[in-house]
Structure formats: C-alpha cells, structure tokens
Design a protein around this motif. Structure first.
Motif, PDB file in Angstrom:
ATOM      1  N   GLU A   1     -11.038  19.208 -29.592  1.00  0.00           N
ATOM      2  CA  GLU A   1     -10.522  19.163 -30.969  1.00  0.00           C
ATOM      3  C   GLU A   1      -9.015  18.943 -30.972  1.00  0.00           C
ATOM      4  O   GLU A   1      -8.492  18.189 -31.810  1.00  0.00           O
ATOM      5  N   ALA A   2      -8.316  19.577 -30.044  1.00  0.00           N
ATOM      6  CA  ALA A   2      -6.871  19.378 -29.955  1.00  0.00           C
ATOM      7  C   ALA A   2      -6.548  17.914 -29.623  1.00  0.00           C
ATOM      8  O   ALA A   2      -5.607  17.332 -30.191  1.00  0.00           O
ATOM      9  N   GLU A   3      -7.320  17.310 -28.738  1.00  0.00           N
ATOM     10  CA  GLU A   3      -7.106  15.906 -28.385  1.00  0.00           C
ATOM     11  C   GLU A   3      -7.349  14.986 -29.584  1.00  0.00           C
ATOM     12  O   GLU A   3      -6.614  14.014 -29.785  1.00  0.00           O
ATOM     13  N   MET A   4      -8.368  15.294 -30.381  1.00  0.00           N
ATOM     14  CA  MET A   4      -8.626  14.494 -31.575  1.00  0.00           C
ATOM     15  C   MET A   4      -7.473  14.627 -32.571  1.00  0.00           C
ATOM     16  O   MET A   4      -7.009  13.624 -33.132  1.00  0.00           O
ATOM     17  N   PHE A   5      -7.000  15.838 -32.788  1.00  0.00           N
ATOM     18  CA  PHE A   5      -5.894  16.035 -33.729  1.00  0.00           C
ATOM     19  C   PHE A   5      -4.627  15.315 -33.262  1.00  0.00           C
ATOM     20  O   PHE A   5      -3.860  14.805 -34.077  1.00  0.00           O
TER      21      PHE A   5
ATOM     22  N   ARG B   1     -17.878  15.916 -25.320  1.00  0.00           N
ATOM     23  CA  ARG B   1     -19.148  16.627 -25.388  1.00  0.00           C
ATOM     24  C   ARG B   1     -19.327  17.282 -26.760  1.00  0.00           C
ATOM     25  O   ARG B   1     -20.343  17.103 -27.405  1.00  0.00           O
ATOM     26  N   PHE B   2     -18.305  18.009 -27.209  1.00  0.00           N
ATOM     27  CA  PHE B   2     -18.390  18.661 -28.515  1.00  0.00           C
ATOM     28  C   PHE B   2     -17.918  17.746 -29.647  1.00  0.00           C
ATOM     29  O   PHE B   2     -18.578  17.628 -30.676  1.00  0.00           O
ATOM     30  N   ALA B   3     -16.758  17.101 -29.464  1.00  0.00           N
ATOM     31  CA  ALA B   3     -16.167  16.264 -30.518  1.00  0.00           C
ATOM     32  C   ALA B   3     -16.752  14.860 -30.525  1.00  0.00           C
ATOM     33  O   ALA B   3     -16.190  13.956 -31.141  1.00  0.00           O
ATOM     34  N   LEU B   4     -17.879  14.684 -29.877  1.00  0.00           N
ATOM     35  CA  LEU B   4     -18.543  13.384 -29.809  1.00  0.00           C
ATOM     36  C   LEU B   4     -18.801  12.798 -31.197  1.00  0.00           C
ATOM     37  O   LEU B   4     -18.526  11.624 -31.455  1.00  0.00           O
ATOM     38  N   ASP B   5     -19.318  13.610 -32.103  1.00  0.00           N
ATOM     39  CA  ASP B   5     -19.651  13.113 -33.438  1.00  0.00           C
ATOM     40  C   ASP B   5     -18.388  12.828 -34.255  1.00  0.00           C
ATOM     41  O   ASP B   5     -18.311  11.820 -34.959  1.00  0.00           O
ATOM     42  N   TRP B   6     -17.391  13.681 -34.153  1.00  0.00           N
ATOM     43  CA  TRP B   6     -16.126  13.467 -34.868  1.00  0.00           C
ATOM     44  C   TRP B   6     -15.462  12.169 -34.397  1.00  0.00           C
ATOM     45  O   TRP B   6     -15.053  11.336 -35.207  1.00  0.00           O
ATOM     46  N   ASP B   7     -15.390  11.990 -33.096  1.00  0.00           N
ATOM     47  CA  ASP B   7     -14.803  10.787 -32.515  1.00  0.00           C
ATOM     48  C   ASP B   7     -15.572   9.534 -32.970  1.00  0.00           C
ATOM     49  O   ASP B   7     -14.981   8.510 -33.347  1.00  0.00           O
TER      50      ASP B   7
ATOM     51  N   ARG C   1      -4.413  12.546 -31.876  1.00  0.00           N
ATOM     52  CA  ARG C   1      -4.521  11.125 -32.214  1.00  0.00           C
ATOM     53  C   ARG C   1      -4.133  10.870 -33.668  1.00  0.00           C
ATOM     54  O   ARG C   1      -3.880   9.725 -34.061  1.00  0.00           O
ATOM     55  N   ILE C   2      -4.142  11.923 -34.468  1.00  0.00           N
ATOM     56  CA  ILE C   2      -3.931  11.777 -35.915  1.00  0.00           C
ATOM     57  C   ILE C   2      -2.599  12.346 -36.374  1.00  0.00           C
ATOM     58  O   ILE C   2      -1.934  11.765 -37.242  1.00  0.00           O
ATOM     59  N   TRP C   3      -2.190  13.494 -35.775  1.00  0.00           N
ATOM     60  CA  TRP C   3      -1.039  14.247 -36.266  1.00  0.00           C
ATOM     61  C   TRP C   3       0.003  14.465 -35.166  1.00  0.00           C
ATOM     62  O   TRP C   3      -0.333  14.473 -33.983  1.00  0.00           O
ATOM     63  N   PRO C   4       1.274  14.707 -35.546  1.00  0.00           N
ATOM     64  CA  PRO C   4       2.289  15.093 -34.556  1.00  0.00           C
ATOM     65  C   PRO C   4       2.004  16.491 -33.996  1.00  0.00           C
ATOM     66  O   PRO C   4       1.292  17.286 -34.614  1.00  0.00           O
ATOM     67  N   LYS C   5       2.582  16.798 -32.845  1.00  0.00           N
ATOM     68  CA  LYS C   5       2.273  18.039 -32.126  1.00  0.00           C
ATOM     69  C   LYS C   5       2.460  19.320 -32.948  1.00  0.00           C
ATOM     70  O   LYS C   5       1.628  20.227 -32.881  1.00  0.00           O
ATOM     71  N   PRO C   6       3.554  19.453 -33.740  1.00  0.00           N
ATOM     72  CA  PRO C   6       3.714  20.695 -34.519  1.00  0.00           C
ATOM     73  C   PRO C   6       2.560  20.933 -35.503  1.00  0.00           C
ATOM     74  O   PRO C   6       2.130  22.058 -35.708  1.00  0.00           O
ATOM     75  N   VAL C   7       2.072  19.850 -36.091  1.00  0.00           N
ATOM     76  CA  VAL C   7       0.953  19.970 -37.032  1.00  0.00           C
ATOM     77  C   VAL C   7      -0.325  20.338 -36.284  1.00  0.00           C
ATOM     78  O   VAL C   7      -1.120  21.162 -36.746  1.00  0.00           O
ATOM     79  N   VAL C   8      -0.512  19.758 -35.109  1.00  0.00           N
ATOM     80  CA  VAL C   8      -1.695  20.054 -34.292  1.00  0.00           C
ATOM     81  C   VAL C   8      -1.746  21.539 -33.957  1.00  0.00           C
ATOM     82  O   VAL C   8      -2.800  22.174 -34.026  1.00  0.00           O
ATOM     83  N   LYS C   9      -0.614  22.102 -33.625  1.00  0.00           N
ATOM     84  CA  LYS C   9      -0.546  23.522 -33.268  1.00  0.00           C
ATOM     85  C   LYS C   9      -1.003  24.404 -34.427  1.00  0.00           C
ATOM     86  O   LYS C   9      -1.753  25.368 -34.241  1.00  0.00           O
ATOM     87  N   VAL C  10      -0.546  24.065 -35.641  1.00  0.00           N
ATOM     88  CA  VAL C  10      -0.942  24.843 -36.830  1.00  0.00           C
ATOM     89  C   VAL C  10      -2.435  24.679 -37.105  1.00  0.00           C
ATOM     90  O   VAL C  10      -3.141  25.663 -37.359  1.00  0.00           O
ATOM     91  N   LEU C  11      -2.927  23.455 -37.044  1.00  0.00           N
ATOM     92  CA  LEU C  11      -4.346  23.196 -37.305  1.00  0.00           C
ATOM     93  C   LEU C  11      -5.239  23.917 -36.307  1.00  0.00           C
ATOM     94  O   LEU C  11      -6.259  24.508 -36.683  1.00  0.00           O
ATOM     95  N   MET C  12      -4.870  23.895 -35.035  1.00  0.00           N
ATOM     96  CA  MET C  12      -5.689  24.552 -34.014  1.00  0.00           C
ATOM     97  C   MET C  12      -5.679  26.069 -34.172  1.00  0.00           C
ATOM     98  O   MET C  12      -6.663  26.734 -33.847  1.00  0.00           O
TER      99      MET C  12
END
Length: 260
Positions: free
Chosen positions: A232-236, A183-189, A238-249
């Motif tokens: 957004e966490a689900e999109m990240f 719904r929100f990350a529709l455009d990013w995806d 797909r791109i990054w490992p979990k530790p990086v996702v945590k920092v980005l979020m």
C-alpha cells in the motif's frame, strides 16, 4: 459469446465454498458458473459434481495473480466476475450488471457496495466500508464515469472498490488482466491501470455482495507478514509525495484493526 460468467477461485478446502456456490446458483438471472483451482481436492471435486459446475485445474505453484488470470481466461463470456470462495452474492447481482451493460455499452468495469460478515454474522457498521462509500461518490456521476480523472479519483486515497464485486469486460480489456507484481494490492494496482484505458466504470452503490472476514483470509495473512503495509505504501508513493504517504499510511494501518 455469453454475456456473463462467475469464475470461482477455490483454494484448499474452504468451509464457505458451498454457500458461495449456492448464492451464485440462486441468481434471478442465470449465468455460467465455473470453478478454477490450483489446489484440487476431493472436497472441491465433490462440490463441483454436486452442483454440476465445470472444474478447471491450474498446474503450478499457487499464487493470486496467476490463479485469477487463469479463472479469467477460462471464463467464456463478455463479462467475468472472479468470485471469491468465502463470499456470498445478492440474488440480483447478475440482473443489475446486465441492466447497466445494456444502458452503458462502453462499460469496462461493473462494481458495487458490499456488507461484511464476521463470525458468521452480518456486521452492523463497518467504518472502513463507510469511508469507501464516500470515496466512491464520483462513480455515482455515471454520465462522466468514463473520464480517466473520475475513475482515478476513487483510487487516490486507497482502493475503494471491493474486488470480488467486480465484473470485468473481457471483450474490451483482453488478457492477461492482472499484471501487477503485488499480492495484496494486486486489485488496486490493476484498477489504477484500467482507469487510464477507455471505457466506463459503473457502480451500483448498495450491497451486492457479502464479504467474509475470517482468520484464514488472505487479507489477514498479508497484514501479519507486513506485505499489505509495504504494498500500500508503494502504491501511495506512485500517487502522492512522501509526506502525504506517511499521513495516509498512519490512518491505513489503524484500519487494519477491522480484521482483528
């Protein structure tokens, strides 16, 4: 086929819809304007009649993906801009788009910078948009902006592109354009998927649109019900490992304050 259309997505009775329409009709180079809605009302109908804009009604439950796909489908042109009812467009938006279309025949996506309107006033400085400008830097290298890794690079740390500024090459991309479940990350995806396809992303790095932030905005609602953070966490992931996702979020959730 016509070169460009604005397809306005109207939802309920926005007090900003008329201003959006007027900004589209004030373009230095004219293009088609249509309005699509899944929530028809006397207010929307009156504005369409006042400004002589064709109105198309999508029957069924309202949702962003289906509403956008319907508007994209109804636009009969090579390029389609899905205009959001709350936003305003610079008068040379179409002129700039067509200049690049002539220069880069392989352009599948045109986009640009934007400025933010809060409380009906132009925001002087927006940290989020400043960061997004930095993330969009690779697209300034237009000679290589057809390469997949260049297109993906602007999406690795979030969506650096503001969806309402985008014009999609319907002739090359076909339809449906939006297939994401989000719904929100529709455009990013969607942009991430498009980055793998052949064709060039072209960005005019100056404000071509004024993006309105207000209490009724979809972005605000997605923050409130936590769907923005989840998607957004689900999109990240797909791109990054979990530790990086945590920092980005961690940093992304701080940015949500921009909408308060």
């Amino acid at each position: 086929m016509k070169l460009h259309s604005f397809a306005i997505c109207a939802y309920k009775d926005s007090p900003y819809l008329e201003s959006c329409i007027r900004s589209l009709q004030a373009q230095t180079m004219k293009s088609d304007i249509i309005l699509c809605t899944s929530t028809p009302s006397p207010h929307i109908k009156e504005l369409c009649e006042k400004y002589h804009i064709p109105m198309f009604i999508r029957h069924g439950e309202s949702n962003i993906r289906d509403d956008w796909n319907y508007a994209y489908h109804k636009a009969d042109s090579r390029f389609v801009t899905i205009a959001h009812q709350d936003d305003l467009y610079q008068k040379d938006y179409v002129e700039t788009l067509l200049k690049y279309e002539k220069k880069y025949p392989d352009m599948t996506l045109f986009t640009g910078g934007y400025a933010v309107i809060k409380d009906d006033k132009l925001a002087r400085f927006e940290a989020v948009e400043f960061i997004k400008r930095i993330l969009r830097l690779p697209l300034r290298l237009k000679a290589i902006s057809h390469l997949s890794f260049v297109k993906r690079s602007i999406l690795l740390f979030g969506n650096s592109i503001c969806c309402p500024v985008c014009a999609y090459n319907k002739e090359r991309l076909g339809e449906p354009l939006f297939t994401s479940p989000y719904r929100f990350a529709l455009d990013w995806d969607t942009l991430y998927k498009l980055s793998y396809l052949s064709g060039r992303f072209v960005c005019e790095e100056r404000p071509l649109m004024f993006y309105r932030v207000h209490q009724e905005a979809t972005t605000k609602a997605c923050i409130a019900d936590n769907s923005r953070a989840r998607e957004e966490a689900e999109m990240f992931k797909r791109i990054w490992p979990k530790p990086v996702v945590k920092v980005l979020m961690h940093f992304y959730q701080k940015a949500y304050k921009e909408y308060e």
